[in-house]
Design a protein around this motif. Structure first.
Motif, PDB file in Angstrom:
ATOM      1  N   UNK A 255      -1.966   1.099  10.093  1.00 17.64           N
ATOM      2  CA  UNK A 255      -2.481  -0.239  10.376  1.00 17.64           C
ATOM      3  C   UNK A 255      -3.915  -0.388   9.867  1.00 17.64           C
ATOM      4  N   UNK A 256      -4.713   0.679   9.975  1.00 13.63           N
ATOM      5  CA  UNK A 256      -6.077   0.644   9.455  1.00 13.63           C
ATOM      6  C   UNK A 256      -6.077   0.421   7.944  1.00 13.63           C
ATOM      7  N   UNK A 257      -5.220   1.146   7.238  1.00 16.47           N
ATOM      8  CA  UNK A 257      -5.166   1.031   5.785  1.00 16.47           C
ATOM      9  C   UNK A 257      -4.611  -0.325   5.355  1.00 16.47           C
ATOM     10  N   UNK A 258      -3.659  -0.859   6.115  1.00 12.68           N
ATOM     11  CA  UNK A 258      -3.146  -2.198   5.807  1.00 12.68           C
ATOM     12  C   UNK A 258      -4.251  -3.238   5.955  1.00 12.68           C
ATOM     13  N   UNK A 259      -5.026  -3.097   6.993  1.00  8.69           N
ATOM     14  CA  UNK A 259      -6.154  -4.021   7.196  1.00  8.69           C
ATOM     15  C   UNK A 259      -7.146  -3.925   6.042  1.00  8.69           C
ATOM     16  N   UNK A 260      -7.433  -2.709   5.616  1.00  8.96           N
ATOM     17  CA  UNK A 260      -8.346  -2.512   4.492  1.00  8.96           C
ATOM     18  C   UNK A 260      -7.798  -3.145   3.218  1.00  8.96           C
ATOM     19  N   UNK A 261      -6.519  -2.912   2.929  1.00  2.00           N
ATOM     20  CA  UNK A 261      -5.917  -3.461   1.713  1.00  2.00           C
ATOM     21  C   UNK A 261      -5.954  -4.986   1.711  1.00  2.00           C
ATOM     22  N   UNK A 262      -5.721  -5.608   2.853  1.00  2.47           N
ATOM     23  CA  UNK A 262      -5.754  -7.072   2.932  1.00  2.47           C
ATOM     24  C   UNK A 262      -7.152  -7.601   2.637  1.00  2.47           C
ATOM     25  N   UNK A 263      -8.180  -6.976   3.226  1.00  2.00           N
ATOM     26  CA  UNK A 263      -9.552  -7.443   3.000  1.00  2.00           C
ATOM     27  C   UNK A 263     -10.007  -7.167   1.572  1.00  2.00           C
ATOM     28  N   UNK A 264      -9.647  -6.004   1.037  1.00  2.00           N
ATOM     29  CA  UNK A 264     -10.028  -5.674  -0.332  1.00  2.00           C
ATOM     30  C   UNK A 264      -9.328  -6.612  -1.320  1.00  2.00           C
ATOM     31  N   UNK A 265      -8.093  -6.973  -1.025  1.00  2.00           N
ATOM     32  CA  UNK A 265      -7.376  -7.907  -1.895  1.00  2.00           C
ATOM     33  C   UNK A 265      -8.089  -9.256  -1.965  1.00  2.00           C
ATOM     34  N   UNK A 266      -8.573  -9.731  -0.831  1.00  2.00           N
ATOM     35  CA  UNK A 266      -9.264 -11.028  -0.799  1.00  2.00           C
ATOM     36  C   UNK A 266     -10.570 -10.987  -1.583  1.00  2.00           C
ATOM     37  N   UNK A 267     -11.389  -9.983  -1.318  1.00  2.00           N
ATOM     38  CA  UNK A 267     -12.669  -9.939  -2.026  1.00  2.00           C
ATOM     39  C   UNK A 267     -12.482  -9.592  -3.494  1.00  2.00           C
ATOM     40  N   UNK A 268     -11.456  -8.800  -3.811  1.00  2.00           N
ATOM     41  CA  UNK A 268     -11.196  -8.463  -5.209  1.00  2.00           C
ATOM     42  C   UNK A 268     -10.875  -9.677  -6.041  1.00  2.00           C
ATOM     43  N   UNK A 269     -10.120 -10.600  -5.462  1.00  2.00           N
ATOM     44  CA  UNK A 269      -9.806 -11.841  -6.172  1.00  2.00           C
ATOM     45  C   UNK A 269     -11.035 -12.729  -6.295  1.00  2.00           C
ATOM     46  N   UNK A 270     -11.880 -12.720  -5.259  1.00  2.00           N
ATOM     47  CA  UNK A 270     -13.035 -13.602  -5.269  1.00  2.00           C
ATOM     48  C   UNK A 270     -14.106 -13.151  -6.261  1.00  2.00           C
ATOM     49  N   UNK A 271     -14.403 -11.869  -6.306  1.00  2.00           N
ATOM     50  CA  UNK A 271     -15.455 -11.415  -7.226  1.00  2.00           C
ATOM     51  C   UNK A 271     -14.882 -10.852  -8.532  1.00  2.00           C
ATOM     52  N   UNK A 272     -13.574 -10.982  -8.696  1.00  2.00           N
ATOM     53  CA  UNK A 272     -12.896 -10.677  -9.955  1.00  2.00           C
ATOM     54  C   UNK A 272     -13.079  -9.220 -10.400  1.00  2.00           C
ATOM     55  N   UNK A 273     -12.580  -8.331  -9.572  1.00  2.00           N
ATOM     56  CA  UNK A 273     -12.627  -6.916  -9.934  1.00  2.00           C
ATOM     57  C   UNK A 273     -11.235  -6.318 -10.074  1.00  2.00           C
ATOM     58  N   UNK A 274     -10.226  -7.160 -10.151  1.00  2.00           N
ATOM     59  CA  UNK A 274      -8.871  -6.668 -10.420  1.00  2.00           C
ATOM     60  C   UNK A 274      -8.732  -6.496 -11.928  1.00  2.00           C
ATOM     61  N   UNK A 275      -9.073  -5.287 -12.386  1.00  2.00           N
ATOM     62  CA  UNK A 275      -9.196  -5.040 -13.818  1.00  2.00           C
ATOM     63  C   UNK A 275      -8.208  -4.022 -14.349  1.00  2.00           C
ATOM     64  N   UNK A 276      -7.213  -3.670 -13.569  1.00  2.00           N
ATOM     65  CA  UNK A 276      -6.246  -2.675 -14.028  1.00  2.00           C
ATOM     66  C   UNK A 276      -5.480  -3.199 -15.240  1.00  2.00           C
TER      67      UNK A 276
END
Length: 476
Positions: A422-443
């Motif tokens: 549950x901790x890791x799921x929470x982290x992934x959800x928050x990282x997904x949101x900020x990753x889209x906002x500051x555009x760091x999804x560069x894979x």
């Protein structure tokens, strides 16, 4: 406005500057703007959660004042790989018992009254755990590498070091006076080229043979999440007859089916590596470092090494923490708990890494590494990422220049066995949101089926992740 740096230079007109122009510019104009992301004060145990002491700056990061508020943060910033950093449990009980029996300090150096039977027991426990004949324990991990090379090599010796080795290794080699050559990270072809050249050419000017050649690598690289190619190094060792030094600061306790480092991970006999170094700070929740090798080498280090002769020995409660954590891993204390911690760490490491990759982030390193570096590249993204997660109660480490190249800024998630799914799921959800906002999804990883970028929605990632990770672990 006249800044402090300019005033300093005016006062010492005519003197050579103590800092380079670029470092001065970077510190004043860039790092200063994200100083609040570093050295954040905490209190209490750095376990699954840590307590952050909130602060604010009235003068744009020159000074900080406490607000008096304490914030509970999900901890992905500590090297608490196996979750032994805790204030309750068998390790805490053992440390308390050691304090009652021995006190809180060693009382001196190893040769001047600071050596006790507790040190003999701890060194035996460490040596047995890593599979070596003997070991010597130091009170600090950084100083272990800083002083050990003076006992192993001198000006007539050559040290060949991986370019990404830790600063303590580089410092220790310089202190020893030995000649130094550096090879590209994990590139054994470059290492072999250096070996052939140095063995055939010998020392500069005289061309006499080197007294000894020592190759130094790390087991797990903390900034990259990569692991050394130990089988390849041992093949070269057979061929060129050099000594091999492996720093297992991050791999010991965290890698391998039994948690015994890179030798355990590759299924290699530890006796094939001449010297194993490791820290007791990370996986074992204690402090200090160790050197494990043949008894004749360890005896030499104990008698002549600067760290043994001049630095105070490890404190008794620290030794008790080391013994208790190692005995838990091996099953001597609380059978089954150590194995469970290792399995949780392996699952959490793969779960987080695979989840980040499927969301479209650029993640480096080995799948089984408890260090998960996610690339941000651009330095201004560091404070945005760090502050965003802190507001949501998640503590992470962001890393930039000079620890990494200027254009290779990253966030480094430190996974622990104490974290839940549950901790890791929470982290992934928050990282997904900020990753889209500051555009760091560069894979740039593409699917072999349709050739499209492998980027999934967070709901799809969480729905399939557990089964895929468990399947990967069963194959491994």
């Amino acid at each position: 406005m006249d800044d402090p740096e300019s005033r300093h230079l005016k006062e010492y007109n005519g003197y050579a500057p103590l800092t380079s122009d670029f470092d001065s510019f970077y510190t004043r104009r860039l790092k200063h703007r994200l100083d609040d992301c570093f050295n954040r004060p905490t209190t209490g145990v750095p376990g699954r959660y840590l307590t952050y002491l909130e602060r604010y700056t009235p003068d744009f990061f020159y000074t900080y004042l406490p607000t008096g508020k304490q914030i509970q943060c999900l901890n992905l910033a500590s090297y608490n790989y196996l979750g032994f950093a805790q204030s309750v449990g068998q390790c805490t009980d053992a440390a308390e018992e050691a304090i009652n029996h021995y006190g809180v300090i060693a009382g001196g150096t190893r040769v001047a009254g600071g050596h006790s039977d507790a040190h003999v027991v701890s060194e035996k426990v460490v040596a047995d755990f890593v599979g070596k004949e003997d070991a010597v324990i130091y009170s600090q991990g950084y100083s272990t590498n800083s002083v050990i090379f003076s006992s192993l090599v001198d000006k007539d010796c050559l040290v060949i070091s991986d370019e990404l080795n830790h600063a303590s290794i580089r410092f220790g080699i310089r202190m020893s006076g030995a000649s130094l050559k550096v090879f590209k990270h994990n590139n054994l072809k470059k290492l072999e080229q250096i070996l052939r050249k140095e063995i055939s050419g010998g020392k500069p000017r005289t061309h006499r043979p080197w007294k000894k050649i020592l190759v130094v690598v790390e087991g797990l690289y903390s900034m990259e999440g990569t692991i050394c190619d130990l089988p390849g190094l041992l093949e070269l060792k057979k061929k060129y007859k050099f000594y091999l030094f492996v720093d297992e600061a991050h791999s010991i306790g965290a890698m391998g089916p039994k948690g015994r480092g890179v030798c355990d991970y590759f299924g290699i006999n530890p006796n094939k590596v001449d010297i194993l170094m490791g820290t007791l700070t990370k996986s074992f929740g204690a402090t200090g470092g160790y050197i494990a090798a043949e008894k004749v080498i360890v005896d030499r280090i104990k008698c002549a090494g600067l760290g043994s002769v001049y630095s105070e020995n490890s404190a008794p409660p620290v030794l008790a923490q080391i013994n208790s954590s190692l005995q838990t891993i091996t099953g001597q204390v609380r059978p089954g708990e150590g194995e469970e911690r290792l399995q949780r760490l392996a699952f959490n490491s793969r779960y987080l890494r695979l989840g980040l990759k499927r969301l479209g982030f650029s993640v480096s390193g080995l799948d089984d590494s408890p260090i998960v570096p996610m690339m941000l590249y651009n330095v201004p993204r560091l404070p945005a990422f760090s502050r965003w997660l802190l507001k949501r109660g998640i503590a992470v480490v962001v890393v930039g220049y000079p620890a990494t190249p200027l254009a290779s800024a990253r966030v480094r998630f430190c996974v622990s066995a104490s974290l839940t799914k549950e901790d890791l799921d929470r982290l992934l959800c928050d990282v997904d949101k900020i990753g889209s906002r500051i555009r760091v999804k560069m894979s740039t990883e593409k699917s072999p089926i349709d050739g499209k970028l492998r980027r999934m929605k967070i709901d799809d990632v969480l729905a399939t992740l557990v089964d895929d990770v468990q399947e990967d672990l069963s194959k491994f």
